[in-house]
Write an enzyme that holds these catalytic residues in place. Structure first.
Site, PDB file in Angstrom:
ATOM      1  N   GLN A 130       0.850  -1.200   0.000  1.00 24.43           N
ATOM      2  CA  GLN A 130       0.000   0.000   0.000  1.00 24.43           C
ATOM      3  C   GLN A 130       0.877   1.238   0.000  1.00 24.43           C
ATOM      4  OE1 GLN A 130      -3.442  -0.666   3.006  1.00 24.43           O
ATOM      5  NE2 GLN A 130      -1.863  -2.138   3.548  1.00 24.43           N
ATOM      6  N   ASN A 131       2.176   1.031   0.163  1.00 20.53           N
ATOM      7  CA  ASN A 131       3.092   2.160   0.282  1.00 20.53           C
ATOM      8  C   ASN A 131       3.406   2.763  -1.081  1.00 20.53           C
ATOM      9  OD1 ASN A 131       3.070   1.553   2.928  1.00 20.53           O
ATOM     10  ND2 ASN A 131       5.130   0.685   3.006  1.00 20.53           N
ATOM     11  N   VAL A 132       3.648   4.056  -1.051  1.00 19.37           N
ATOM     12  CA  VAL A 132       4.007   4.736  -2.284  1.00 19.37           C
ATOM     13  C   VAL A 132       5.520   4.963  -2.357  1.00 19.37           C
ATOM     14  CG1 VAL A 132       1.734   5.800  -2.507  1.00 19.37           C
ATOM     15  CG2 VAL A 132       3.525   7.019  -1.260  1.00 19.37           C
ATOM     16  N   ASP A 133       6.233   4.578  -1.287  1.00 17.67           N
ATOM     17  CA  ASP A 133       7.694   4.693  -1.333  1.00 17.67           C
ATOM     18  C   ASP A 133       8.286   3.529  -2.140  1.00 17.67           C
ATOM     19  OD1 ASP A 133       8.538   2.387   0.357  1.00 17.67           O
ATOM     20  OD2 ASP A 133       7.590   3.471   2.000  1.00 17.67           O
ATOM     21  N   HIS A 139      -1.327   1.771  -4.362  1.00 19.77           N
ATOM     22  CA  HIS A 139      -1.734   3.176  -4.255  1.00 19.77           C
ATOM     23  C   HIS A 139      -0.811   4.138  -4.996  1.00 19.77           C
ATOM     24  CE1 HIS A 139      -3.876   1.820  -0.309  1.00 19.77           C
ATOM     25  NE2 HIS A 139      -4.600   1.571  -1.375  1.00 19.77           N
ATOM     26  N   GLY A 143       2.731  -4.299   8.972  1.00 20.26           N
ATOM     27  CA  GLY A 143       2.701  -2.837   9.091  1.00 20.26           C
ATOM     28  C   GLY A 143       1.486  -2.171   8.502  1.00 20.26           C
ATOM     29  N   THR A 144       0.344  -2.801   8.654  1.00 21.52           N
ATOM     30  CA  THR A 144      -0.872  -2.173   8.146  1.00 21.52           C
ATOM     31  C   THR A 144      -1.998  -2.349   9.137  1.00 21.52           C
ATOM     32  OG1 THR A 144      -2.558  -2.200   6.405  1.00 21.52           O
ATOM     33  CG2 THR A 144      -1.319  -4.240   6.712  1.00 21.52           C
ATOM     34  N   SER A 145      -2.792  -1.294   9.266  1.00 21.63           N
ATOM     35  CA  SER A 145      -3.923  -1.357  10.195  1.00 21.63           C
ATOM     36  C   SER A 145      -5.079  -2.147   9.583  1.00 21.63           C
ATOM     37  CB  SER A 145      -4.364   0.067  10.552  1.00 21.63           C
ATOM     38  OG  SER A 145      -4.553   0.826   9.374  1.00 21.63           O
TER      39      SER A 145
HETATM   40  P1  NAD Z   1      -1.815   3.016   8.655  1.00 25.51           P
HETATM   41  O1  NAD Z   1      -1.212   4.353   8.988  1.00 25.51           O
HETATM   42  O2  NAD Z   1      -3.287   2.890   8.675  1.00 25.51           O
HETATM   43  O3  NAD Z   1      -1.272   1.915   9.688  1.00 25.51           O
HETATM   44  C1  NAD Z   1       0.062   1.808   9.987  1.00 25.51           C
HETATM   45  C2  NAD Z   1       0.267   0.518  10.743  1.00 25.51           C
HETATM   46  O4  NAD Z   1       1.656   0.387  10.941  1.00 25.51           O
HETATM   47  C3  NAD Z   1      -0.411   0.460  12.123  1.00 25.51           C
HETATM   48  O5  NAD Z   1      -1.135  -0.750  12.243  1.00 25.51           O
HETATM   49  C4  NAD Z   1       0.785   0.501  13.093  1.00 25.51           C
HETATM   50  O6  NAD Z   1       0.563  -0.294  14.248  1.00 25.51           O
HETATM   51  C5  NAD Z   1       1.863  -0.115  12.231  1.00 25.51           C
HETATM   52  N1  NAD Z   1       3.230   0.199  12.621  1.00 25.51           N
HETATM   53  C6  NAD Z   1       3.742   1.333  13.156  1.00 25.51           C
HETATM   54  N2  NAD Z   1       5.070   1.207  13.348  1.00 25.51           N
HETATM   55  C7  NAD Z   1       5.400  -0.051  12.918  1.00 25.51           C
HETATM   56  C8  NAD Z   1       6.622  -0.773  12.847  1.00 25.51           C
HETATM   57  N3  NAD Z   1       7.776  -0.250  13.264  1.00 25.51           N
HETATM   58  N4  NAD Z   1       6.604  -2.032  12.341  1.00 25.51           N
HETATM   59  C9  NAD Z   1       5.435  -2.590  11.921  1.00 25.51           C
HETATM   60  N5  NAD Z   1       4.250  -1.949  11.963  1.00 25.51           N
HETATM   61  C10 NAD Z   1       4.241  -0.683  12.454  1.00 25.51           C
HETATM   62  O7  NAD Z   1      -1.188   2.594   7.275  1.00 25.51           O
HETATM   63  P2  NAD Z   1      -1.710   1.584   6.168  1.00 25.51           P
HETATM   64  O8  NAD Z   1      -2.420   0.456   6.806  1.00 25.51           O
HETATM   65  O9  NAD Z   1      -0.579   1.342   5.254  1.00 25.51           O
HETATM   66  O10 NAD Z   1      -2.825   2.388   5.351  1.00 25.51           O
HETATM   67  C11 NAD Z   1      -2.925   3.774   5.218  1.00 25.51           C
HETATM   68  C12 NAD Z   1      -2.461   4.386   3.892  1.00 25.51           C
HETATM   69  O11 NAD Z   1      -1.266   5.073   4.153  1.00 25.51           O
HETATM   70  C13 NAD Z   1      -2.114   3.523   2.760  1.00 25.51           C
HETATM   71  O12 NAD Z   1      -3.018   3.809   1.761  1.00 25.51           O
HETATM   72  C14 NAD Z   1      -0.717   3.967   2.286  1.00 25.51           C
HETATM   73  O13 NAD Z   1      -0.760   4.174   0.887  1.00 25.51           O
HETATM   74  C15 NAD Z   1      -0.501   5.241   2.964  1.00 25.51           C
HETATM   75  N6  NAD Z   1       0.847   5.621   3.412  1.00 25.51           N
HETATM   76  C16 NAD Z   1       1.997   5.174   2.812  1.00 25.51           C
HETATM   77  C17 NAD Z   1       3.251   5.534   3.313  1.00 25.51           C
HETATM   78  C18 NAD Z   1       4.514   5.035   2.609  1.00 25.51           C
HETATM   79  O14 NAD Z   1       4.526   4.910   1.400  1.00 25.51           O
HETATM   80  N7  NAD Z   1       5.582   4.719   3.358  1.00 25.51           N
HETATM   81  C19 NAD Z   1       3.344   6.352   4.432  1.00 25.51           C
HETATM   82  C20 NAD Z   1       2.156   6.818   5.020  1.00 25.51           C
HETATM   83  C21 NAD Z   1       0.921   6.449   4.523  1.00 25.51           C
END
Ligand code: NAD
Length: 229
Positions: free
Chosen positions: A86-89, A104, A170-172
């Site tokens: 789901q990450n865009v990185d 995404h 790492g996803t909710s």
């Molecule tokens: P989310 O913010 O809903 O959930 C993040 C999850 O990560 C939580 O369940 C939390 O407990 C967990 N978490 C926090 N620190 C952690 C760690 N060190 N190790 C493992 N898990 C950890 O994010 P989501 O479920 O990915 O969905 C939200 C949206 O956010 C997605 O659509 C995504 O595209 C976007 N997003 C992407 C990035 C990225 O590309 N890195 C960053 C922020 C948001």
């Protein structure tokens, strides 16, 4: 060769210093992400939306893959690994994972506002007003905004259906349609959910909940999977 499908979310990149949506702090606290990541926001104030993505892109460009990303690469020694993120990185790719599908979008790419199939790599972290595609139209971030179709979910669900094992990390599991992917993996197949806030997902069989950070949790899980016959 057994096929492992990995569904990753923002949490896998947290230890690389990329904030998750819900833990976001600093400058953009005053805005709701949902209000900046829509086609309507871009139409209303494209400069603000481009600035928002420039800020996020700079963080990504400066970040490095962490132990969690690297552990998943090791899995390829023994398994066919398909990452659905789901990450865009681009930290999975930079760690060395071969097969990565982005549900995404990809923040280090831009696409034409006139032709959605015209996608270009961005050399730097900046994309500004006046940056045009070869057809003369403004470039926008190559991101699936709220309200836009998640077209990559179609191949992703097919991959989930044929998985021998699923790792969710790492996803909710609250953002759809990505969260629905878990349901598509066969009930008899083993599933692991690595996240400090991981929980037993209703209706999902053979799910092992690992309440740990991605770095530690994935490193341990990967060692275990590599040591199996
Ligand atoms: P989310 O913010 O809903 O959930 C993040 C999850 O990560 C939580 O369940 C939390 O407990 C967990 N978490 C926090 N620190 C952690 C760690 N060190 N190790 C493992 N898990 C950890 O994010 P989501 O479920 O990915 O969905 C939200 C949206 O956010 C997605 O659509 C995504 O595209 C976007 N997003 C992407 C990035 C990225 O590309 N890195 C960053 C922020 C948001």
């Amino acid at each position: 060769m057994k096929r492992i499908v990995v569904l990753s979310g923002a949490g896998i990149s947290a230890e690389s210093g990329i904030p998750t949506f819900r833990d976001g702090d600093g400058l953009w606290n005053q805005y709701r992400f949902e209000e900046l990541a829509t086609p309507q926001a871009f139409a209303r104030d494209p400069g603000l939306v481009l600035d928002f993505y420039n800020w996020r892109r700079k963080i990504v460009v400066d970040a490095q893959p962490n132990e969690g990303h690297k552990a998943l690469v090791k899995l390829e020694r023994k398994y066919e690994v398909q990452i659905i993120t789901q990450n865009v990185d681009d930290l999975h790719e930079r760690a060395g994972s071969k097969n990565v599908v982005h549900l995404h979008g990809e923040i280090r790419k831009a696409r034409s506002t006139a032709d959605p199939n015209l996608i270009v790599d961005l050399d730097s972290w900046e994309l500004n007003l006046g940056d045009m595609c070869e057809k003369g139209s403004q470039l926008r971030p190559h991101i699936v905004w709220f309200g836009e179709a998640v077209t990559m979910i179609v191949p992703a669900l097919k991959m989930a259906e044929t998985a021998d094992l699923l790792i969710v990390v790492g996803t909710s599991l609250v953002v759809y349609p990505a969260a629905s992917l878990v349901v598509y993996v066969r009930p008899d197949k083993p599933k692991y959910y690595v996240d400090p806030k991981a929980y037993p997902v209703g209706g999902i069989q053979n799910l092992q909940v690992i309440q740990k950070n991605a770095g530690e949790g994935l490193s341990e899980l990967v060692e275990e999977l590599l040591s199996k016959d």
